[in-house]
Design a protein around this motif. Structure first.
Motif, PDB file in Angstrom:
ATOM      1  N   PRO A 155       0.906  -1.070  -0.038  1.00 20.93           N
ATOM      2  CA  PRO A 155      -0.057  -0.112  -0.093  1.00 20.93           C
ATOM      3  C   PRO A 155       1.081   1.202   0.236  1.00 20.93           C
ATOM      4  O   PRO A 155       1.950   1.104   0.440  1.00 20.93           O
ATOM      5  CB  PRO A 155      -0.711  -0.215   1.290  1.00 20.93           C
ATOM      6  CG  PRO A 155       0.023  -0.985   1.964  1.00 20.93           C
ATOM      7  CD  PRO A 155       0.677  -2.137   1.139  1.00 20.93           C
ATOM      8  N   ALA A 156       0.292   2.160  -0.431  1.00 24.77           N
ATOM      9  CA  ALA A 156       0.959   3.602  -0.423  1.00 24.77           C
ATOM     10  C   ALA A 156       1.663   4.009   0.572  1.00 24.77           C
ATOM     11  O   ALA A 156       2.873   4.247   0.975  1.00 24.77           O
ATOM     12  CB  ALA A 156      -0.083   4.882  -1.048  1.00 24.77           C
ATOM     13  N   ALA A 194       3.349   3.014   9.218  1.00 25.48           N
ATOM     14  CA  ALA A 194       3.742   4.441   9.122  1.00 25.48           C
ATOM     15  C   ALA A 194       2.552   5.345   9.383  1.00 25.48           C
ATOM     16  O   ALA A 194       2.921   6.498  10.036  1.00 25.48           O
ATOM     17  CB  ALA A 194       4.309   4.794   7.783  1.00 25.48           C
ATOM     18  N   LEU A 195       1.399   4.673   9.207  1.00 25.47           N
ATOM     19  CA  LEU A 195       0.155   5.600   9.466  1.00 25.47           C
ATOM     20  C   LEU A 195      -0.055   6.003  10.958  1.00 25.47           C
ATOM     21  O   LEU A 195      -0.196   6.802  11.327  1.00 25.47           O
ATOM     22  CB  LEU A 195      -1.216   5.152   8.777  1.00 25.47           C
ATOM     23  CG  LEU A 195      -1.182   5.381   7.216  1.00 25.47           C
ATOM     24  CD1 LEU A 195      -2.545   4.535   6.973  1.00 25.47           C
ATOM     25  CD2 LEU A 195      -1.323   6.793   6.756  1.00 25.47           C
ATOM     26  N   ALA A 196       0.345   4.835  11.561  1.00 26.59           N
ATOM     27  CA  ALA A 196       0.248   4.786  12.975  1.00 26.59           C
ATOM     28  C   ALA A 196       1.251   6.036  13.703  1.00 26.59           C
ATOM     29  O   ALA A 196       0.999   6.499  14.687  1.00 26.59           O
ATOM     30  CB  ALA A 196       0.402   3.703  13.621  1.00 26.59           C
ATOM     31  N   ARG A 197       2.514   6.010  13.018  1.00 25.78           N
ATOM     32  CA  ARG A 197       3.407   6.962  13.444  1.00 25.78           C
ATOM     33  C   ARG A 197       3.024   8.194  13.148  1.00 25.78           C
ATOM     34  O   ARG A 197       3.564   9.140  13.781  1.00 25.78           O
ATOM     35  CB  ARG A 197       4.946   6.435  12.898  1.00 25.78           C
ATOM     36  CG  ARG A 197       5.673   5.277  13.219  1.00 25.78           C
ATOM     37  CD  ARG A 197       6.949   5.104  13.062  1.00 25.78           C
ATOM     38  NE  ARG A 197       7.228   5.362  11.358  1.00 25.78           N
ATOM     39  CZ  ARG A 197       7.169   4.127  10.412  1.00 25.78           C
ATOM     40  NH1 ARG A 197       7.043   2.961  10.743  1.00 25.78           N
ATOM     41  NH2 ARG A 197       7.275   4.651   9.299  1.00 25.78           N
ATOM     42  N   LEU A 198       2.495   8.464  12.307  1.00 27.76           N
ATOM     43  CA  LEU A 198       2.083   9.721  11.937  1.00 27.76           C
ATOM     44  C   LEU A 198       0.966  10.533  12.596  1.00 27.76           C
ATOM     45  O   LEU A 198       0.696  11.780  12.632  1.00 27.76           O
ATOM     46  CB  LEU A 198       1.857  10.077  10.136  1.00 27.76           C
ATOM     47  CG  LEU A 198       3.109   9.620   9.581  1.00 27.76           C
ATOM     48  CD1 LEU A 198       2.777   9.620   8.013  1.00 27.76           C
ATOM     49  CD2 LEU A 198       4.219  10.413   9.711  1.00 27.76           C
ATOM     50  N   LEU A 220      12.685  12.822  -0.399  1.00 28.52           N
ATOM     51  CA  LEU A 220      13.495  12.086   0.459  1.00 28.52           C
ATOM     52  C   LEU A 220      12.590  11.360   1.613  1.00 28.52           C
ATOM     53  O   LEU A 220      12.755  10.281   1.905  1.00 28.52           O
ATOM     54  CB  LEU A 220      14.656  12.705   0.661  1.00 28.52           C
ATOM     55  CG  LEU A 220      16.059  12.635  -0.164  1.00 28.52           C
ATOM     56  CD1 LEU A 220      16.806  13.721   0.467  1.00 28.52           C
ATOM     57  CD2 LEU A 220      16.521  11.284  -0.514  1.00 28.52           C
ATOM     58  N   ALA A 221      11.871  12.342   2.371  1.00 28.73           N
ATOM     59  CA  ALA A 221      11.207  11.952   3.416  1.00 28.73           C
ATOM     60  C   ALA A 221      10.034  10.884   2.865  1.00 28.73           C
ATOM     61  O   ALA A 221       9.712  10.223   3.892  1.00 28.73           O
ATOM     62  CB  ALA A 221      10.550  13.261   3.934  1.00 28.73           C
ATOM     63  N   LEU A 252       8.172   7.534   5.056  1.00 27.41           N
ATOM     64  CA  LEU A 252       6.834   6.895   4.995  1.00 27.41           C
ATOM     65  C   LEU A 252       6.749   5.741   4.138  1.00 27.41           C
ATOM     66  O   LEU A 252       6.067   4.959   4.398  1.00 27.41           O
ATOM     67  CB  LEU A 252       6.128   7.928   4.308  1.00 27.41           C
ATOM     68  CG  LEU A 252       5.861   9.397   4.981  1.00 27.41           C
ATOM     69  CD1 LEU A 252       5.230  10.431   4.191  1.00 27.41           C
ATOM     70  CD2 LEU A 252       5.631   9.353   6.488  1.00 27.41           C
ATOM     71  N   GLU A 253       7.702   5.484   3.046  1.00 27.95           N
ATOM     72  CA  GLU A 253       7.441   4.408   2.178  1.00 27.95           C
ATOM     73  C   GLU A 253       8.561   3.447   2.362  1.00 27.95           C
ATOM     74  O   GLU A 253       8.395   2.199   1.849  1.00 27.95           O
ATOM     75  CB  GLU A 253       7.742   4.891   0.558  1.00 27.95           C
ATOM     76  CG  GLU A 253       6.438   5.840   0.112  1.00 27.95           C
ATOM     77  CD  GLU A 253       5.337   5.065   0.125  1.00 27.95           C
ATOM     78  OE1 GLU A 253       4.925   4.070  -0.056  1.00 27.95           O
ATOM     79  OE2 GLU A 253       4.133   6.062   0.293  1.00 27.95           O
ATOM     80  N   GLY A 254       9.516   3.565   3.182  1.00 30.56           N
ATOM     81  CA  GLY A 254      10.562   2.569   3.694  1.00 30.56           C
ATOM     82  C   GLY A 254      11.433   1.991   2.786  1.00 30.56           C
ATOM     83  O   GLY A 254      12.040   1.180   2.665  1.00 30.56           O
ATOM     84  N   PHE A 255      11.619   3.100   1.669  1.00 26.86           N
ATOM     85  CA  PHE A 255      12.857   2.798   0.732  1.00 26.86           C
ATOM     86  C   PHE A 255      14.042   2.985   1.330  1.00 26.86           C
ATOM     87  O   PHE A 255      14.262   3.857   2.493  1.00 26.86           O
ATOM     88  CB  PHE A 255      12.848   3.591  -0.400  1.00 26.86           C
ATOM     89  CG  PHE A 255      11.365   3.149  -1.574  1.00 26.86           C
ATOM     90  CD1 PHE A 255      11.959   2.099  -2.253  1.00 26.86           C
ATOM     91  CD2 PHE A 255      10.522   3.577  -1.535  1.00 26.86           C
ATOM     92  CE1 PHE A 255      11.076   1.867  -3.419  1.00 26.86           C
ATOM     93  CE2 PHE A 255       9.538   3.403  -2.362  1.00 26.86           C
ATOM     94  CZ  PHE A 255       9.815   2.208  -3.253  1.00 26.86           C
TER      95      PHE A 255
END
Length: 193
Positions: free
Chosen positions: A109-110, A115-119, A140-141, A146-149
């Motif tokens: 997922p996008a 990540a949503l829980a952290r934000l 970069l952020a 957010l995307e884990g790359f």
């Protein structure tokens, strides 16, 4: 030189002097030919629209250096379309090459649930902080936090060296941490520390 050419030279003179209506008339005079030329090169409607628009932007930006040929701006515009289209094709090829090198995994997922829980605790404050970042730092952020790359993959995607990307991320995280008033031991800050 025909009377029509003379009219175009006069329009261009007025446009260069700051008359927006005259520039609009120059645009109306050549927009269809410029678009058709872009479409013949790119064979894509939307890309041709972008390239044609960019050609007119370049016409305005370079108005002091534009060469009128036989009383017309069309030759200059067509050459500019060819150059912009070439640049567009090269950029698209680089982008596709990068996508081809990325590892193929199952769809993600996008923004994942973690990540949503952290934000979530930051809400609109984080969105405002992200919006205020310069475009490269925002990319970069998004890619790393957010995307884990990996930093290496994100650096390549935004055309930076890995060292430069790490430095930018470190500074950017510090600015975000300060802006969001997140302490180093906060558990909700996960990737911001």
């Amino acid at each position: 030189m025909s009377e029509n050419d003379s009219d175009e030279v006069d329009l261009w003179r007025r446009a260069r002097e700051g008359d927006p209506a005259a520039f609009g008339e120059v645009f109306d005079l050549h927009k269809d030919r410029v678009f058709r030329h872009a479409y013949r090169i790119l064979l894509d409607w939307h890309d041709a629209e972008d390239v044609a628009g960019t050609a007119f932007l370049e016409l305005w930006r370079n108005r002091g250096a534009v060469r009128v040929v036989n009383g017309s701006l069309l030759p200059w515009l067509l050459v500019t379309v060819s150059n912009v289209a070439s640049n567009s094709r090269r950029a698209t090829a680089r982008y596709r090459k990068l996508l081809d090198r990325l590892p193929r995994t199952e769809p993600v997922p996008a923004v994942d649930d973690e990540a949503l829980a952290r934000l979530e605790p930051f809400g609109d404050e984080l969105q405002d902080a992200m919006r205020d970042l310069n475009p490269v730092d925002r990319q970069l952020a998004t890619l790393v936090i957010l995307e884990g790359f990996s930093v290496l993959d994100a650096a390549e995607a935004v055309n930076l060296s890995p060292g430069s990307a790490k430095t930018r991320l470190s500074r950017m995280k510090g600015r975000l941490r300060k802006r969001l008033s997140v302490t180093a031991d906060s558990t909700s800050a996960g990737d911001f520390s």
